[in-house]
Write a protein that holds these residues in place. Structure first.
Motif, PDB file in Angstrom:
ATOM      1  N   LEU A 112      -7.655 -71.790  10.550  1.00 55.88           N
ATOM      2  CA  LEU A 112      -9.076 -71.435  10.605  1.00 55.88           C
ATOM      3  C   LEU A 112      -9.260 -69.990  11.057  1.00 55.88           C
ATOM      4  CD1 LEU A 112     -10.631 -74.686  12.111  1.00 55.88           C
ATOM      5  CD2 LEU A 112     -10.712 -73.903   9.748  1.00 55.88           C
ATOM      6  N   GLU A 113      -8.462 -69.550  12.026  1.00 56.89           N
ATOM      7  CA  GLU A 113      -8.554 -68.163  12.491  1.00 56.89           C
ATOM      8  C   GLU A 113      -8.139 -67.192  11.384  1.00 56.89           C
ATOM      9  OE1 GLU A 113      -6.203 -68.055  16.051  1.00 56.89           O
ATOM     10  OE2 GLU A 113      -7.862 -68.803  17.287  1.00 56.89           O
ATOM     11  N   GLU A 114      -7.125 -67.577  10.614  1.00 50.97           N
ATOM     12  CA  GLU A 114      -6.665 -66.733   9.509  1.00 50.97           C
ATOM     13  C   GLU A 114      -7.746 -66.616   8.431  1.00 50.97           C
ATOM     14  OE1 GLU A 114      -2.887 -66.780   6.498  1.00 50.97           O
ATOM     15  OE2 GLU A 114      -2.579 -67.585   8.525  1.00 50.97           O
ATOM     16  N   VAL A 115      -8.405 -67.719   8.115  1.00 57.02           N
ATOM     17  CA  VAL A 115      -9.499 -67.699   7.139  1.00 57.02           C
ATOM     18  C   VAL A 115     -10.637 -66.839   7.655  1.00 57.02           C
ATOM     19  CG1 VAL A 115     -11.270 -69.118   6.015  1.00 57.02           C
ATOM     20  CG2 VAL A 115      -8.905 -69.915   6.087  1.00 57.02           C
ATOM     21  N   ALA A 127     -12.545 -59.401   6.835  1.00 56.67           N
ATOM     22  CA  ALA A 127     -11.950 -58.244   6.179  1.00 56.67           C
ATOM     23  C   ALA A 127     -12.566 -57.944   4.812  1.00 56.67           C
ATOM     24  CB  ALA A 127     -10.433 -58.471   6.033  1.00 56.67           C
ATOM     25  N   LEU A 128     -13.328 -58.865   4.268  1.00 55.65           N
ATOM     26  CA  LEU A 128     -13.965 -58.637   2.979  1.00 55.65           C
ATOM     27  C   LEU A 128     -14.992 -57.521   3.084  1.00 55.65           C
ATOM     28  CD1 LEU A 128     -14.559 -62.294   1.746  1.00 55.65           C
ATOM     29  CD2 LEU A 128     -12.894 -60.668   0.850  1.00 55.65           C
TER      30      LEU A 128
END
Length: 114
Positions: free
Chosen positions: A102-105, A111-112
């Motif tokens: 979840l943190e990675e998502v 970052a988008l």
């Protein structure tokens, strides 16, 4: 308007006057036959068990459609069969989300470009 129910039995007769099931069942609750048909079962219980035995796991909505019965009546009949353990309701697995994923998502979304 024509009724498709061949015997025209009122809902309160089918449920012995009961208006609520003994369990909280949604239209999407899945049930599956777990035991043989109980002795002295009502005609509606026999029909529910017959469809569940032939079709496998079905939702309350699907049973109501197959049997051409009101969902409220199906909920009461199914609830009785669950109480007597002639039907069972598979419990969905409780998926615990992986915090790292979840943190990675979340980081990827941040970052988008805006």
């Amino acid at each position: 308007m024509t009724r498709r129910d061949p015997d025209l039995v009122r809902a309160y007769v089918r449920t012995s006057g009961r208006t609520r099931a003994t369990r909280e069942l949604d239209l999407v609750t899945l049930v599956v036959a777990a035991a043989d048909l109980p002795l002295g079962a009502t005609p509606d219980a026999k029909r529910v068990m017959s469809v569940c035995s032939r079709k496998g796991s079905l939702s309350i909505a699907e049973l109501a459609a197959y049997l051409d019965m009101p969902p409220s009546v199906v909920k009461i009949v199914v609830s009785d069969l669950l109480d007597s353990e002639h039907l069972s309701s598979p419990r969905p697995l409780e998926a615990v989300p992986d915090i790292a994923l979840l943190e990675e998502v979340l980081n990827g979304l941040r970052a988008l470009p805006a």
